[in-house]
Write an enzyme that holds these catalytic residues in place. Structure first.
Site, PDB file in Angstrom:
ATOM      1  N   GLU A 113      -4.701  63.340  -5.724  1.00 23.89           N
ATOM      2  CA  GLU A 113      -4.152  62.764  -6.950  1.00 23.89           C
ATOM      3  C   GLU A 113      -3.273  61.562  -6.608  1.00 23.89           C
ATOM      4  OE1 GLU A 113      -2.652  65.891  -9.626  1.00 23.89           O
ATOM      5  OE2 GLU A 113      -1.066  64.508 -10.222  1.00 23.89           O
TER       6      GLU A 113
ATOM      7  N   ASP B 130      -0.475  59.282  -8.697  1.00 19.26           N
ATOM      8  CA  ASP B 130       0.250  59.375  -9.978  1.00 19.26           C
ATOM      9  C   ASP B 130       1.201  58.247 -10.304  1.00 19.26           C
ATOM     10  OD1 ASP B 130      -0.575  61.979 -10.429  1.00 19.26           O
ATOM     11  OD2 ASP B 130       1.171  62.863  -9.484  1.00 19.26           O
TER      12      ASP B 130
ATOM     13  N   GLU C 187       3.987  58.226 -13.414  1.00 14.09           N
ATOM     14  CA  GLU C 187       4.512  58.962 -14.569  1.00 14.09           C
ATOM     15  C   GLU C 187       5.721  58.205 -15.089  1.00 14.09           C
ATOM     16  OE1 GLU C 187       5.143  63.280 -14.632  1.00 14.09           O
ATOM     17  OE2 GLU C 187       3.961  63.355 -12.802  1.00 14.09           O
TER      18      GLU C 187
ATOM     19  N   HIS D 109       7.909  57.235 -12.019  1.00 13.65           N
ATOM     20  CA  HIS D 109       7.805  58.222 -10.953  1.00 13.65           C
ATOM     21  C   HIS D 109       6.416  58.079 -10.325  1.00 13.65           C
ATOM     22  CE1 HIS D 109       8.265  62.478  -9.462  1.00 13.65           C
ATOM     23  NE2 HIS D 109       6.963  62.482  -9.612  1.00 13.65           N
TER      24      HIS D 109
END
Ligand code: NAG
Ligand code: NAG
Length: 293
Positions: free
Chosen positions: A103, A105, A107, A120
């Protein structure tokens, strides 16, 4: 294409030729994405040029790409929930499936009006994350659309904001750190309520009198290798995807390295690689300074 292990390069060469008639075009949300949850809270409009997600007291919403990708450059423009967005989280990420998933990411943690969002970031490989870095942004991400990009190749993952690299995660397999490189990933995004932890550790609660909260998406581009499960191979999303060096490994040029240092110096607010309390026995091997740049 030298970086593809063994058999792939041949397959890919074939698929590059086969698909060279494909049109290079910016994405259309109807064509490239499925609205996956939240009913009417997720919407596509303007003939597929704009997508919105919203969150109310009953539910958030989300979408995912129809295709899976294995390496590439993925760009999306987002305009985040404006006003008092404290407690809301807008996640925009790439992910594979299963217990040992990979993954990448982004955020966005909302905040009270006038207080900064936190961006994030994290990378998971073989089901393990714990590689967080967090940033403030140098602009208000709710006023206009800004471009958030991921460049993913077998050597490194680069997170970019308006083309400025904010984070580079290098392949450190040589020192035993797993790197996402064999599981194709879909693009996902969702908007949900996380007021139990997102804003100052859950101290600030979502103000439901301001609901629904809405985030907007446009100008999706994938210059990438789109995975075909049937043939276990990937083919370029556009005729230029492999001649286009946008996502292949050239490292960062001097100007990009300068921008990255600027972001890390003035806007980075958390780096797991500097969190002594968390790693009293010593930092993870990928944290050695020389592996950043
Ligand atoms: C919200 O704003 C406060 C005050 O400026 C800041 O300390 C915090 O990091 C911001 N972000 C979140 C998600 O709480
Ligand atoms: C996607 O590509 C199109 C055409 O090349 C370009 O106009 C657009 O700005 C790109 N979008 C992003 C978010 O980079």
């Amino acid at each position: 294409m030298a970086f593809f292990s063994n058999g792939y390069s041949v397959l890919m060469l074939v698929s590059v030729m086969v698909s060279s008639f494909m049109v290079a075009s910016a994405g259309n949300f109807y064509q490239d994405f499925d609205l996956t949850w939240g009913d009417h809270r997720a919407k596509i409009f303007k003939q597929g040029q704009l997508l919105s997600l919203s969150l109310d007291k009953i539910s958030g919403s989300g979408f995912q790409s129809k295709r899976e990708y294995l390496f590439g450059r993925i760009d999306m423009q987002l305009k985040l929930v404006a006003g008092n967005s404290a407690g809301t989280v807008t996640a925009y990420y790439l992910s594979s499936q299963g217990p040992t998933h990979d993954e990448i990411d982004f955020e966005f943690l909302g905040n009270l009006s006038g207080d900064p969002y936190i961006l994030h970031t994290n990378v998971f490989a073989q089901g393990k994350g714990n590689k967080e870095q967090q940033f403030y942004l140098w602009f208000d991400p709710t006023r206009n659309f800004h471009t958030y990009s991921i460049i993913w190749n077998p050597q490194q993952i680069i997170f970019l904001v308006d083309n400025t690299p904010i984070r580079v995660f290098k392949n450190a397999e040589s020192v035993g750190v797993p790197f996402p490189k064999s599981q194709p990933m879909r693009i996902y995004s969702s908007l949900w309520n996380a007021d139990d932890w997102a804003t100052r550790g859950g101290l600030v609660k979502t103000d439901w009198t301001k609901a629904p909260f809405t985030a907007y998406y446009r100008n999706f581009n994938a210059t990438a290798c789109a995975w075909s499960a049937g043939s276990s191979s990937c083919s370029p999303t556009s005729s230029s995807a492999f001649s286009d060096s946008a996502w292949q490994n050239h490292g960062l040029d001097a100007n990009s390295r300068r921008r990255l240092r600027w972001v890390q110096k003035y806007f980075m607010i958390y780096n797991y690689c500097a969190d002594l309390k968390r790693f009293p026995q010593g930092f993870p091997p990928e944290c050695r300074r020389s592996r950043f740049l």
